[in-house]
Design a protein around this motif. Sequence first.
Motif, PDB file in Angstrom:
ATOM      1  N   ARG A  80       7.579  21.359   2.682  1.00  0.00           N
ATOM      2  CA  ARG A  80       7.600  20.771   1.341  1.00  0.00           C
ATOM      3  C   ARG A  80       6.328  19.963   1.137  1.00  0.00           C
ATOM      4  O   ARG A  80       5.813  19.333   2.036  1.00  0.00           O
ATOM      5  CB  ARG A  80       8.816  19.873   1.197  1.00  0.00           C
ATOM      6  CG  ARG A  80      10.106  20.633   1.279  1.00  0.00           C
ATOM      7  CD  ARG A  80      11.298  19.739   1.244  1.00  0.00           C
ATOM      8  NE  ARG A  80      11.297  18.960   0.010  1.00  0.00           N
ATOM      9  CZ  ARG A  80      12.094  17.923  -0.189  1.00  0.00           C
ATOM     10  NH1 ARG A  80      12.895  17.532   0.751  1.00  0.00           N
ATOM     11  NH2 ARG A  80      12.054  17.272  -1.337  1.00  0.00           N
ATOM     12  N   ARG A  81       5.824  19.951  -0.060  1.00  0.00           N
ATOM     13  CA  ARG A  81       4.578  19.228  -0.353  1.00  0.00           C
ATOM     14  C   ARG A  81       4.831  17.742  -0.576  1.00  0.00           C
ATOM     15  O   ARG A  81       4.204  16.898   0.018  1.00  0.00           O
ATOM     16  CB  ARG A  81       3.906  19.814  -1.593  1.00  0.00           C
ATOM     17  CG  ARG A  81       3.417  21.204  -1.368  1.00  0.00           C
ATOM     18  CD  ARG A  81       2.196  21.169  -0.506  1.00  0.00           C
ATOM     19  NE  ARG A  81       1.711  22.533  -0.309  1.00  0.00           N
ATOM     20  CZ  ARG A  81       0.975  22.870   0.699  1.00  0.00           C
ATOM     21  NH1 ARG A  81       0.626  22.002   1.600  1.00  0.00           N
ATOM     22  NH2 ARG A  81       0.566  24.096   0.821  1.00  0.00           N
ATOM     23  N   ASN A  82       5.735  17.412  -1.484  1.00  0.00           N
ATOM     24  CA  ASN A  82       6.021  16.009  -1.795  1.00  0.00           C
ATOM     25  C   ASN A  82       7.328  15.614  -1.134  1.00  0.00           C
ATOM     26  O   ASN A  82       8.404  15.862  -1.670  1.00  0.00           O
ATOM     27  CB  ASN A  82       6.122  15.801  -3.310  1.00  0.00           C
ATOM     28  CG  ASN A  82       4.818  16.115  -3.996  1.00  0.00           C
ATOM     29  OD1 ASN A  82       3.758  15.842  -3.423  1.00  0.00           O
ATOM     30  ND2 ASN A  82       4.890  16.669  -5.186  1.00  0.00           N
ATOM     31  N   ILE A  83       7.232  15.018   0.040  1.00  0.00           N
ATOM     32  CA  ILE A  83       8.449  14.702   0.780  1.00  0.00           C
ATOM     33  C   ILE A  83       9.182  13.532   0.138  1.00  0.00           C
ATOM     34  O   ILE A  83      10.377  13.527   0.033  1.00  0.00           O
ATOM     35  CB  ILE A  83       8.102  14.431   2.254  1.00  0.00           C
ATOM     36  CG1 ILE A  83       7.662  15.738   2.884  1.00  0.00           C
ATOM     37  CG2 ILE A  83       9.289  13.883   3.000  1.00  0.00           C
ATOM     38  CD1 ILE A  83       7.270  15.643   4.310  1.00  0.00           C
ATOM     39  N   TRP A  84       8.460  12.509  -0.324  1.00  0.00           N
ATOM     40  CA  TRP A  84       9.114  11.413  -1.028  1.00  0.00           C
ATOM     41  C   TRP A  84       8.310  11.076  -2.228  1.00  0.00           C
ATOM     42  O   TRP A  84       7.426  10.420  -2.335  1.00  0.00           O
ATOM     43  CB  TRP A  84       9.327  10.199  -0.149  1.00  0.00           C
ATOM     44  CG  TRP A  84      10.514  10.350   0.717  1.00  0.00           C
ATOM     45  CD1 TRP A  84      11.574  11.161   0.541  1.00  0.00           C
ATOM     46  CD2 TRP A  84      10.764   9.639   1.929  1.00  0.00           C
ATOM     47  NE1 TRP A  84      12.473  11.021   1.544  1.00  0.00           N
ATOM     48  CE2 TRP A  84      12.006  10.092   2.405  1.00  0.00           C
ATOM     49  CE3 TRP A  84      10.086   8.697   2.644  1.00  0.00           C
ATOM     50  CZ2 TRP A  84      12.563   9.617   3.573  1.00  0.00           C
ATOM     51  CZ3 TRP A  84      10.651   8.230   3.793  1.00  0.00           C
ATOM     52  CH2 TRP A  84      11.878   8.685   4.254  1.00  0.00           C
ATOM     53  N   THR A  90       0.838  -1.188   0.000  1.00  0.00           N
ATOM     54  CA  THR A  90       0.000   0.000   0.000  1.00  0.00           C
ATOM     55  C   THR A  90       0.877   1.243   0.000  1.00  0.00           C
ATOM     56  O   THR A  90       2.053   1.201   0.360  1.00  0.00           O
ATOM     57  CB  THR A  90      -0.920   0.030   1.233  1.00  0.00           C
ATOM     58  OG1 THR A  90      -0.112   0.026   2.408  1.00  0.00           O
ATOM     59  CG2 THR A  90      -1.864  -1.151   1.241  1.00  0.00           C
ATOM     60  N   HIS A  91       0.296   2.347  -0.356  1.00  0.00           N
ATOM     61  CA  HIS A  91       1.006   3.622  -0.373  1.00  0.00           C
ATOM     62  C   HIS A  91       0.821   4.306   0.980  1.00  0.00           C
ATOM     63  O   HIS A  91      -0.295   4.489   1.438  1.00  0.00           O
ATOM     64  CB  HIS A  91       0.450   4.509  -1.486  1.00  0.00           C
ATOM     65  CG  HIS A  91       1.065   5.871  -1.511  1.00  0.00           C
ATOM     66  ND1 HIS A  91       2.355   6.085  -1.915  1.00  0.00           N
ATOM     67  CD2 HIS A  91       0.567   7.081  -1.171  1.00  0.00           C
ATOM     68  CE1 HIS A  91       2.617   7.380  -1.823  1.00  0.00           C
ATOM     69  NE2 HIS A  91       1.543   7.998  -1.371  1.00  0.00           N
ATOM     70  N   PHE A  92       1.929   4.654   1.612  1.00  0.00           N
ATOM     71  CA  PHE A  92       1.867   5.338   2.890  1.00  0.00           C
ATOM     72  C   PHE A  92       2.010   6.839   2.664  1.00  0.00           C
ATOM     73  O   PHE A  92       2.889   7.283   1.948  1.00  0.00           O
ATOM     74  CB  PHE A  92       2.965   4.849   3.830  1.00  0.00           C
ATOM     75  CG  PHE A  92       2.766   3.446   4.288  1.00  0.00           C
ATOM     76  CD1 PHE A  92       1.844   3.163   5.270  1.00  0.00           C
ATOM     77  CD2 PHE A  92       3.486   2.409   3.739  1.00  0.00           C
ATOM     78  CE1 PHE A  92       1.642   1.877   5.707  1.00  0.00           C
ATOM     79  CE2 PHE A  92       3.296   1.125   4.157  1.00  0.00           C
ATOM     80  CZ  PHE A  92       2.370   0.845   5.140  1.00  0.00           C
TER      81      PHE A  92
END
Length: 110
Positions: A106-110, A45-47
């Motif tokens: 930041r919006r997209n950390i990973w 799953t996506h965390f």
Amino acid sequence: MFGFAIVAVGPALLISRMISPRRRSNPVKFLPMEAGQVPKGEGRTHFMMQYYAYVLMFVIFDVMAIFLYAWGSSLLNLPKTATLPIIAFLGIMFAAMAFALYQSKRRNIW
């Protein structure tokens, strides 16, 4: 010392091998189930990483609290030169806190 370890562990391994139950191939036993439910869909799953910065801050405060409590409980018995290492430690911890705050913006950390 090594001989004692062999003498102590060897019989324990042999006895556990003799009294352990034998494996029988039951296909139901090896199915990937949890509480009797057969899983559906993809296993991964996506965390969401939106709380990554808060996890970093918790770890930083946790480590900082442990060391500050130990330092503060023995503060009266320490020489005055013992404050320099704790100031350096606090500087490193606050730099890590600044990095965590930067990551939280930041919006997209990973």
